[in-house]
Design a protein around this motif. Structure first.
Motif, PDB file in Angstrom:
ATOM      1  N   MET A  68      -3.055  -6.875   8.773  1.00 37.02           N
ATOM      2  CA  MET A  68      -3.252  -8.332   8.929  1.00 37.02           C
ATOM      3  C   MET A  68      -3.470  -8.445  10.606  1.00 37.02           C
ATOM      4  O   MET A  68      -3.381  -7.546  11.259  1.00 37.02           O
TER       5      MET A  68
ATOM      6  N   GLU B  22      -5.757  -2.192  -2.265  1.00 33.04           N
ATOM      7  CA  GLU B  22      -6.507  -2.240  -1.103  1.00 33.04           C
ATOM      8  C   GLU B  22      -5.505  -2.624   0.024  1.00 33.04           C
ATOM      9  O   GLU B  22      -4.992  -3.667  -0.059  1.00 33.04           O
ATOM     10  N   ARG B  23      -5.338  -1.654   1.100  1.00 32.07           N
ATOM     11  CA  ARG B  23      -4.405  -1.883   2.253  1.00 32.07           C
ATOM     12  C   ARG B  23      -5.238  -3.154   3.102  1.00 32.07           C
ATOM     13  O   ARG B  23      -6.490  -3.132   3.354  1.00 32.07           O
ATOM     14  N   THR B  24      -4.400  -4.112   3.423  1.00 32.05           N
ATOM     15  CA  THR B  24      -5.112  -5.119   4.283  1.00 32.05           C
ATOM     16  C   THR B  24      -4.225  -5.138   5.701  1.00 32.05           C
ATOM     17  O   THR B  24      -3.321  -5.765   5.548  1.00 32.05           O
TER      18      THR B  24
ATOM     19  N   ARG C  57      -3.877  -5.998  -1.064  1.00 30.35           N
ATOM     20  CA  ARG C  57      -4.659  -6.661  -2.126  1.00 30.35           C
ATOM     21  C   ARG C  57      -4.455  -5.689  -3.498  1.00 30.35           C
ATOM     22  O   ARG C  57      -4.855  -4.464  -3.352  1.00 30.35           O
TER      23      ARG C  57
ATOM     24  N   ASN D 111       1.412  -4.724   7.630  1.00 29.19           N
ATOM     25  CA  ASN D 111       0.897  -4.427   6.473  1.00 29.19           C
ATOM     26  C   ASN D 111       0.938  -5.083   5.216  1.00 29.19           C
ATOM     27  O   ASN D 111       2.094  -5.757   4.996  1.00 29.19           O
TER      28      ASN D 111
ATOM     29  N   HIS E 136       0.790  -1.209   0.122  1.00 34.43           N
ATOM     30  CA  HIS E 136      -0.035   0.219  -0.218  1.00 34.43           C
ATOM     31  C   HIS E 136       0.972   1.261  -0.033  1.00 34.43           C
ATOM     32  O   HIS E 136       0.413   2.210  -0.202  1.00 34.43           O
TER      33      HIS E 136
END
Length: 379
Positions: A202, A198-200, A210, A207, A162
């Motif tokens: 965890m 798209e930041r995910t 997708r 960090n 991201h």
């Protein structure tokens, strides 16, 4: 080769331990999580990494780096793991730097490596597409278009994707999923038309991203290495990343172990410290032995990567599998020895358990590498 650090490597370890322990203890991760920080890591700390020369450890001297090896990068990764530091060090200073150094053209290296070394450019490696690490199962297509290619597909679990200024993307220009031939690596600007990121965040508050590629145009200059021949380069870079993550897991195990031993000394029950009970002493001693054996296996893998990367795969598989199992044991024992309180957010030991679980999956879990080792040995 002796399985101990040289004097220079020990000095680097002490420098990294002092900096990270002072600037980014586990409370630093907790603060980033609780403040819902949009970046997910400290850019100020990253700049300090660059000033200390950490960002350029694997970058050649001609590009402003130190020109050192995987052992030195592993030393820093272990300290990152010991303190659970969210940092783009793995994605940028290890994976991207190695990919560019191993396969980049003179123009690509001159453009990107100096900026990686001085901390001004962040990069991410986009490989996996599903829930498990299966690089040869890459389905993302790169179709020839004009003097370049069009990329179409999705990538998942892109570590620090991201915030990346540069994406290194594995796509299939020929062949079918499961085949080594036909993979090509591309340098892609994440601001290109058709890219959605798209930041995910965890489970361990680190960090990933997708990334969707919708007919993204990449010109011929964006090819990293040779068309259809990226599989070998990718495997080498992934093995370096696996060695680095194994080092981080040694640090995670060591950090969890240190906190557990401190708790055994402090917590009192039946009028004495619980660390005086022989059953807990035996468990702590066994865990210490497991960590030290794993540390040796990981150092052996890093030395193999530095001296003969073409034949280092088996050592890396052993190191990554064992590091995953040891880190899992360390955090499980830590939580159990803390008792029920170990599962609460009030104690840091839970952060270690979550990070160990994510690192276990990153670039292949213990089962993946056990299978790889079995195949290499003809089973």
């Amino acid at each position: 080769m002796a399985l101990v650090l040289t004097e220079e490597q020990a000095m680097l370890r002490d420098s990294a331990r002092g900096l990270i322990g002072d600037k980014a203890p586990v409370s630093h991760l907790r603060h980033l999580r609780d403040s819902s920080d949009a970046t997910g890591f400290s850019r100020e700390l990253w700049q300090t990494f660059a000033e200390m020369g950490f960002c350029g450890l694997l970058v050649g001297e001609q590009f402003g780096g130190s020109g050192l090896g995987c052992v030195e990068a592993g030393v820093v990764m272990e300290e990152i793991g010991r303190n659970l530091v969210p940092s783009p060090f793995l994605a940028t200073a290890v994976l991207a730097a190695c990919a560019l150094a191993r396969a980049g053209s003179a123009a690509q290296q001159s453009e990107h490596l100096p900026k990686i070394a001085d901390g001004s450019r962040l990069a991410a490696l986009a490989v996996d597409e599903g829930t498990k690490h299966r690089p040869l199962m890459t389905k993302m297509r790169a179709v020839r278009s004009g003097n370049g290619f069009r990329l179409d597909g999705d990538k998942a679990f892109v570590v620090d994707g991201h915030t990346a200024d540069l994406l290194i993307v594995a796509a299939r220009t020929a062949g079918s999923p499961g085949e080594v031939d036909g993979l090509t690596l591309f340098l892609v600007d994440p601001k290109s038309r058709g890219i959605e990121i798209e930041r995910t965040v965890m489970v361990d508050s680190h960090n990933a991203a997708r990334i969707r590629f919708d007919n993204v145009e990449v010109n011929a200059d964006g090819v990293l290495g040779e068309v259809d021949q990226g599989g070998g380069v990718l495997e080498g870079v992934l093995n370096i990343g696996r060695g680095a993550v194994a080092c981080e897991m040694v640090g995670v195990a060591e950090g969890a172990f240190g906190r557990t031993v401190s708790y055994l000394r402090e917590r009192r029950q039946f009028g004495k410290a619980i660390g005086e009970f022989q059953a807990l002493q035996h468990r702590a001693a066994q865990l210490y032995i497991e960590i030290e054996i794993t540390r040796a296996a990981v150092l052996k893998a890093l030395q193999a990567l530095d001296t003969d990367i073409a034949n280092a795969a088996s050592a890396v598989a052993v190191a990554k599998a064992r590091a995953g199992s040891t880190a899992t044991l360390a955090v499980q024992e830590g939580v159990q020895m803390h008792g029920g309180m170990g599962m609460t957010d009030a104690f840091d030991i839970g952060f270690f358990m979550k990070r160990a679980r994510v690192c276990q999956e990153l670039f292949g879990d213990a089962n993946f590498h056990a299978d790889q080792l079995a195949r290499m040995r003809g089973y």
